[in-house]
Design a protein around this motif. Structure first.
Motif, mmCIF file in Angstrom:
data_model
loop_
_atom_site.group_PDB
_atom_site.id
_atom_site.type_symbol
_atom_site.label_atom_id
_atom_site.label_comp_id
_atom_site.label_asym_id
_atom_site.label_seq_id
_atom_site.Cartn_x
_atom_site.Cartn_y
_atom_site.Cartn_z
ATOM 1 N N LEU A 1 0.835 -1.209 0.000
ATOM 2 C CA LEU A 1 0.000 0.000 0.000
ATOM 3 C C LEU A 1 0.869 1.257 0.000
ATOM 4 O O LEU A 1 0.656 2.187 -0.790
ATOM 5 C CB LEU A 1 -0.902 -0.040 1.231
ATOM 6 N N SER A 2 1.838 1.226 0.929
ATOM 7 C CA SER A 2 2.693 2.420 1.026
ATOM 8 C C SER A 2 3.491 2.605 -0.269
ATOM 9 O O SER A 2 3.700 3.737 -0.727
ATOM 10 C CB SER A 2 3.589 2.301 2.256
ATOM 11 N N LEU A 3 3.876 1.454 -0.863
ATOM 12 C CA LEU A 3 4.580 1.529 -2.146
ATOM 13 C C LEU A 3 3.687 2.152 -3.217
ATOM 14 O O LEU A 3 4.116 3.008 -3.997
ATOM 15 C CB LEU A 3 4.978 0.129 -2.592
ATOM 16 N N ASP A 4 2.430 1.719 -3.180
ATOM 17 C CA ASP A 4 1.449 2.260 -4.139
ATOM 18 C C ASP A 4 1.336 3.778 -3.996
ATOM 19 O O ASP A 4 1.345 4.528 -4.973
ATOM 20 C CB ASP A 4 0.083 1.633 -3.923
ATOM 21 N N VAL A 5 1.190 4.200 -2.713
ATOM 22 C CA VAL A 5 1.052 5.659 -2.454
ATOM 23 C C VAL A 5 2.284 6.394 -2.983
ATOM 24 O O VAL A 5 2.171 7.393 -3.696
ATOM 25 C CB VAL A 5 0.865 5.917 -0.939
ATOM 26 N N THR A 6 3.451 5.859 -2.634
ATOM 27 C CA THR A 6 4.693 6.493 -3.071
ATOM 28 C C THR A 6 4.730 6.562 -4.594
ATOM 29 O O THR A 6 5.075 7.596 -5.184
ATOM 30 C CB THR A 6 5.919 5.702 -2.566
ATOM 31 N N HIS A 7 4.335 5.450 -5.187
ATOM 32 C CA HIS A 7 4.361 5.401 -6.640
ATOM 33 C C HIS A 7 3.422 6.436 -7.256
ATOM 34 O O HIS A 7 3.785 7.156 -8.194
ATOM 35 C CB HIS A 7 3.972 3.990 -7.116
ATOM 36 N N ARG A 8 2.211 6.505 -6.616
ATOM 37 C CA ARG A 8 1.250 7.492 -7.137
ATOM 38 C C ARG A 8 1.791 8.916 -6.994
ATOM 39 O O ARG A 8 1.682 9.741 -7.878
ATOM 40 C CB ARG A 8 -0.088 7.342 -6.413
ATOM 41 N N ARG A 9 2.386 9.125 -5.816
ATOM 42 C CA ARG A 9 2.955 10.461 -5.556
ATOM 43 C C ARG A 9 4.033 10.789 -6.588
ATOM 44 O O ARG A 9 4.089 11.863 -7.158
ATOM 45 C CB ARG A 9 3.591 10.453 -4.168
ATOM 46 N N TYR A 10 4.848 9.743 -6.795
ATOM 47 C CA TYR A 10 5.936 9.941 -7.749
ATOM 48 C C TYR A 10 5.367 10.251 -9.137
ATOM 49 O O TYR A 10 5.808 11.178 -9.806
ATOM 50 C CB TYR A 10 6.819 8.696 -7.806
ATOM 51 N N LEU A 11 4.337 9.488 -9.477
ATOM 52 C CA LEU A 11 3.710 9.701 -10.788
ATOM 53 C C LEU A 11 3.158 11.113 -10.918
ATOM 54 O O LEU A 11 3.342 11.797 -11.910
ATOM 55 C CB LEU A 11 2.574 8.693 -10.995
ATOM 56 N N ASN A 12 2.468 11.538 -9.811
ATOM 57 C CA ASN A 12 1.924 12.908 -9.788
ATOM 58 C C ASN A 12 3.027 13.929 -9.992
ATOM 59 O O ASN A 12 2.908 14.860 -10.778
ATOM 60 C CB ASN A 12 1.231 13.180 -8.463
ATOM 61 N N LEU A 13 4.053 13.719 -9.188
ATOM 62 C CA LEU A 13 5.185 14.635 -9.265
ATOM 63 C C LEU A 13 5.748 14.678 -10.685
ATOM 64 O O LEU A 13 6.026 15.733 -11.237
ATOM 65 C CB LEU A 13 6.292 14.157 -8.327
#
Ligand code: C2E
Ligand code: MG
Ligand code: MG
Length: 740
Positions: A59-71
Motif C-alpha cells: 500500500l505504502s509503495l502504491d502511495v509512493t508510486h502514485r505520488r511519484y507519478l503525480n510529481l
C-alpha cells in the motif's frame, strides 16, 4: 519462512518420530499431531501477520508510486527518459505541453528530431560527457515546437543510479525547463541596456540613500567625470550653484510627491564650466512603495539655450547697440512703476535725441551713422548705474529709466553727466566729430501715472530742449505741456496752410548803403492763420523743419519767388537779386540742386538773380557735402549767402573753404551798435575778414541812422532793416518798384 518449507519441515519431523518408537506409535502419533496442529496454527498466525505487513508495504509503495507519478506528471519541468539510441521511452505531461506535441506521439519518438538543427552537436556532446562521467549535467538547448517555432530550454540530464552497472540498459533522464520567457526578457534587458549605453542623453541612477550607482557613457561625456569618479558619490557634486536651495527643495518635493520631476538645471562640468541641462527625474519603488532608486535622464541644452538666448536677445535687445529695445524697456518701466507704487517711491525717465543726427546719416552714410550710435550707446552706458535701464527706441532716440530717483536735482545731475560725456569728439572714419544730445526729463508721479504719458512728456521736454538750442536738457512742466499741445495743433494747421492759401511771401529790400539806393530783396514767408492771426516764421519754420514739411514749404516759396520775379520782369520792373532762405533740413535734401534747377527752368527765372541763404550751422557739420552742393548751385549761376553770421561756431578755416558770395551779419550784433564795444569789435572784425575774403557784406536789422552811419564808416556796403523798409507784400513791393 515460506509456506512450502514450513510443511516439509513438519512432515519430516513426524516421520522421524514414527520410526524411533514403533510400539507406541498410536499414542505418540496422537500427541505429535496435536503439537503439530498447534505449531501449524502458530505458523498460520505468523503467516497472516507477515501477509498483513506485506500488504501494508504494498500500500505504502502504491502511495509512493502514485505520488511519484503525480510529481512526474505535474512537475513544472518537462521530463523524459531516453535510451542510448535517444528514443523516448517515458514522457510527462509538461513536456508535451512545452512542445505542443501529444504525449502519445512523443512515446518512442527519436529525441534528436526535437532538437533544433544547429544544437544537435551540443546535445550529442553533452550526453557523451554524461555517459562518460556519469554525473548530472545541465546545458541550454533549443527545441522545436510542433509548429517548428523554437523553445529555449535548460536541460538537466542524469542516469538513474540502479542502471549504473548495466551499460547495455542505460536510461538517460532529462528534465527540461522552458526558458523562452526568460530568454525573451533577458534579450529585452540586453537591448535596453545597450540603448542606455548608447543614448546621447546622460543617465544617472542613484540608490535610495542618494549615492550614484550607475552612469552611462553620455553622462561621462557631458560631465567629464568617469563612471569610477561618479559612482558612490552624492549627485550634488555636479551643482553649479546657479540655482538656489529653494529650487532644489521644490524639485525634491515634486519628485517625492509625484514620482517624477523635470526641468532645467545648471550643472558644472569636471572642467569647471557650467552648462544647462534638461533633467527628467523619476523614482523606482519597491512593492511596498518605498523608494529604491532615483533615475535621472538629462540632455545638455547649452546649444538650445544659446539659441533661445539669441532669440530672446533679438526680441528684447537692439541689434545694433545691444541695448534693451522698446519691448524690454516697456517691461522694465511697468515693473518699476509697480515697485514705485508699492513702496511709494519715485522714478524718472530721460528721453534723449542726438542733435543733427540726420546730417551725419545723410552725408556720411548709414554705416557711419550706425557706428556713431554704437559709440553713443557705449558712452551712455558708462555713465549709468547698474539699476538704470538704457534703451534705444529706434533711430537716434534713447530712453533711460532711473528707478528710485526722487528729486529733479538728481535727474538733472544725470543729464549733466550725459551732456559732459558727449563733449569729447567722436572718431568716425578717421575724423573727429562733435555730437551733442538733447535731453527731456519726466518724473513719476508728478508728470504721469502710466508709461505712455511719462514717455510722451519726457519726449515733449526733449523737444523743448531742442527748441531752446540743442545740447541741453529740460525738465518737463505742465506749461511745457500746454506749449506742446499748441505746437501740435500748429503742426496740424501748417499741413493745410498751403492748400488753404494762408501763406504769402513778403519782400524786404536790401540797400546799397554807400550809394543809398535799393537793390535786391530777401523773400520772407508769412502765415496768416484764419483764427490765430499772424504767425511769425520763427515759430512755424522750426516745426516744419522737424516734421519734414519744410521741404514742400521751401519748394513752394522758391517757386512763388521765381514766378513773381519773372512776372515783375515781364512788367518791366527790376527788383534785382532776390534771396530765399534755405533751412538746414532742406539743404541736406539729396535732390536739392536738381529741384532748384527744375524750378528755375519752369518759371524761366534767371539764376543770376537768385540768391540762397543758408546758416553756418547748416553748412558746417559736413563740409565736403556743403562745398560740393554749393559749388553745383553756383554753377547754375546762383549766389550763396551765409545768413545770421556770427551766431554759429564757424571756424574761419572752414569758412574759407566754402564757395560763398556774401555774409549777412546777424541782427543781434547790429542792435547795440555803436555803443556796445564788444559788438563794435565783432562787427569790425567780420567786415575786415569779409573784405579780405572778397565777400559781399550785408548788415541785418539796421533800425536807425547811428547804426547805419557806423556801419558805413566800417566800409559795410549793404544793409537791410526797418530803417529802409519792413518786409512788405507783393502789392507793396510792386508799388515800390514802380515808383523806382
Ligand atoms: P532771417 O533770414 O534772418 O530774416 C531776417 C529776419 O529779420 C526777418 O524776420 C525780418 O523781418 C527781420 N528783420 C529785418 N530787419 C529787421 C529790423 O530792422 N528789426 C527787426 N527787429 N527785425 C528785422 P522774419 O521775417 O520774422 O523771419 C525770421 C526768420 O525766419 C528768418 O530770419 C529766416 O530764418 C526764417 N524764414 C523766413 N522765411 C523763410 C523761408 O521762406 N524759408 C526758411 N527756411 N526760413 C525762413
Ligand atoms: Mg535770411
Ligand atoms: Mg538772418
Amino acid at each position: 519462512m515460506s509456506e512450502s518449507t514450513l510443511f516439509s519441515d513438519l512432515r519430516s519431523r513426524a516421520q522421524l518420530r514414527v520410526s524411533a518408537s514403533e510400539p507406541d506409535v498410536t499414542k505418540m502419533a496422537t500427541e505429535d499431531v496435536a503439537t503439530l496442529v498447534h505449531e501449524l496454527r502458530v505458523h498460520q498466525i505468523e503467516l497472516e501477520m507477515q501477509n498483513e505487513e506485506l500488504r501494508a508495504t504494498q500500500l505504502s509503495l502504491d502511495v509512493t508510486h502514485r505520488r511519484y507519478l503525480n510529481l512526474y506528471e505535474f512537475s513544472p519541468s518537462g521530463h523524459c527518459t531516453l535510451g542510448t539510441d535517444f528514443i523516448i521511452s517515458t514522457v510527462n505531461h509538461r513536456l508535451s505541453d512545452i512542445l505542443g506535441i501529444e504525449r502519445k506521439k512523443l512515446m518512442h519518438y527519436p529525441f534528436l528530431r526535437l532538437v533544433y538543427a544547429q544544437d544537435i552537436s551540443i546535445f550529442q556532446h553533452e550526453i557523451a560527457q554524461l555517459l562518460k562521467f556519469k554525473k548530472q549535467i545541465s546545458f541550454d538547448l533549443r527545441l522545436y515546437r510542433h509548429d517548428q517555432t523554437i523553445v529555449h530550454s535548460t536541460i538537466y540530464a542524469t542516469i538513474p543510479r540502479q542502471e549504473e552497472n548495466h551499460t547495455d540498459q542505460i536510461e538517460i533522464m532529462l528534465a527540461i525547463n522552458d526558458t523562452s520567457e526568460l530568454h525573451t526578457k533577458s534579450l529585452e534587458l540586453r537591448i535596453k541596456s545597450r540603448a542606455i549605453e548608447n543614448t546621447l542623453e546622460g543617465v544617472m541612477i542613484s540608490k535610495a540613500d542618494n549615492t550614484i550607482c550607475y552612469v552611462n557613457p553620455a553622462f561621462e561625456q557631458t560631465t567629464g567625470y568617469t563612471a569610477e569618479e561618479a559612482i558612490g558619490r552624492d549627485p550634488s557634486f555636479l551643482k553649479s550653484g546657479r540655482q538656489d536651495a529653494t529650487y532644489y527643495r521644490e524639485m525634491w518635493n515634486t519628485l517625492i510627491n509625484t514620482g517624477s520631476w523635470s526641468g532645467e538645471i545648471w550643472n558644472r562640468r569636471r572642467s569647471g564650466k557650467i552648462y544647462p541641462e534638461w533633467l527628467s527625474l523619476s523614482t523606482i519603488k519597491d512593492d511596498y512603495g518605498k523608494v529604491e532608486y532615483y533615475v535621472g535622464v538629462f540632455s545638455d541644452i547649452s546649444t538650445q539655450t544659446h539659441i533661445r538666448e539669441r532669440l530672446h536677445s533679438l526680441a528684447y535687445y537692439d541689434g545694433l547697440t545691444d541695448l534693451p529695445n522698446r519691448h524690454l524697456f516697456h517691461d522694465r518701466i511697468k515693473q518699476t512703476l509697480a515697485d514705485a507704487r508699492r513702496s511709494n517711491s519715485q522714478f524718472a525717465l530721460l528721453f534723449m535725441d542726438l542733435d543733427r543726427f540726420k546730417v551725419i546719416n545723410d552725408t556720411l552714410g548709414h554705416n557711419i551713422g550706425d557706428l556713431l550710435l554704437v559709440k553713443v550707446a557705449e558712452r551712455l552706458t558708462s555713465v549709468m548705474r547698474e539699476v538704470d535701464t538704457i534703451s534705444r527706441m529706434g533711430g537716434d532716440e534713447f530712453l533711460v529709466l532711473l528707478p528710485k530717483t526722487d528729486s529733479a536735482e538728481d535727474c538733472c545731475l544725470v543729464a549733466k553727466k550725459i551732456l559732459a560725456q558727449m563733449e569729447k569728439p567722436f572718431e568716425l572714419a578717421n575724423q573727429l566729430y562733435h555730437i551733442s544730445i538733447s535731453i527731456g526729463i519726466s518724473q513719476f508721479p508728478k508728470d504721469g501715472h502710466d508709461p505712455e504719458t511719462l514717455i510722451k512728456n519726457a519726449d515733449n521736454a526733449m523737444y523743448r530742449a531742442k527748441a531752446t538750442g540743442l545740447n541741453c536738457y529740460q525738465v518737463f512742466s505742465e506749461e511745457m505741456n500746454q506749449k506742446m499741445v499748441k505746437r501740435f495743433s500748429l503742426e496740424n494747421d501748417l499741413r493745410q496752410a498751403i492748400s488753404k492759401n494762408e501763406l504769402e511771401i513778403y519782400y524786404q529790400p536790401l540797400m546799397d548803403i554807400e550809394k543809398g539806393h535799393r537793390f535786391g530783396a530777401e523773400a520772407l514767408l508769412r502765415w496768416q492763420h484764419p483764427q490765430k492771426g499772424f504767425i511769425p516764421p520763427d515759430e512755424f519754420i522750426p516745426v516744419a523743419e522737424e516734421n519734414g514739411l519744410i521741404v514742400e514749404l521751401g519748394n513752394w516759396v522758391l517757386f512763388q519767388v521765381c514766378q513773381q520775379h519773372t512776372a515783375w520782369r515781364a512788367q518791366g520792373l527790376d527788383i534785382g537779386r532776390v534771396t530765399v532762405n534755405l533751412s538746414p533740413h532742406q539743404f541736406l535734401q539729396s535732390n536739392l540742386v536738381q529741384s532748384i534747377h527744375d524750378i528755375l527752368q519752369h518759371t524761366e527765372m534767371d539764376a543770376e538773380l537768385l540768391g540762397l541763404e543758408i546758416t553756418e550751422s547748416a553748412a558746417m557739420p559736413n563740409l565736403e557735402y556743403s562745398i560740393n552742393t554749393l559749388e553745383r548751385l553756383q554753377a547754375l549761376g546762383i549766389k550763396i549767402y551765409i545768413d545770421d553770421f556770427g551766431t554759429g561756431f564757424s571756424s574761419l578755416g572752414h569758412l574759407k573753404r566754402l564757395p560763398i558770395n556774401a555774409l549777412k551779419i546777424d541782427r543781434s550784433f547790429i542792435t547795440e551798435l555803436p555803443n556796445n564795444q564788444d559788438d563794435v569789435a565783432i562787427v569790425s572784425a567780420i567786415i575786415a575778414m569779409a573784405k579780405s575774403l572778397k565777400l559781399q557784406i550785408i548788415a541785418e536789422g539796421i533800425e536807425d541812422e547811428a547804426q547805419l552811419g557806423f556801419l558805413r564808416s566800417l566800409g559795410c556796403t549793404t544793409g537791410q532793416g526797418y530803417l529802409f523798409s519792413r518786409p512788405v507784400d507783393v502789392a507793396a513791393m510792386t508799388a515800390m518798384l514802380q515808383k523806382q
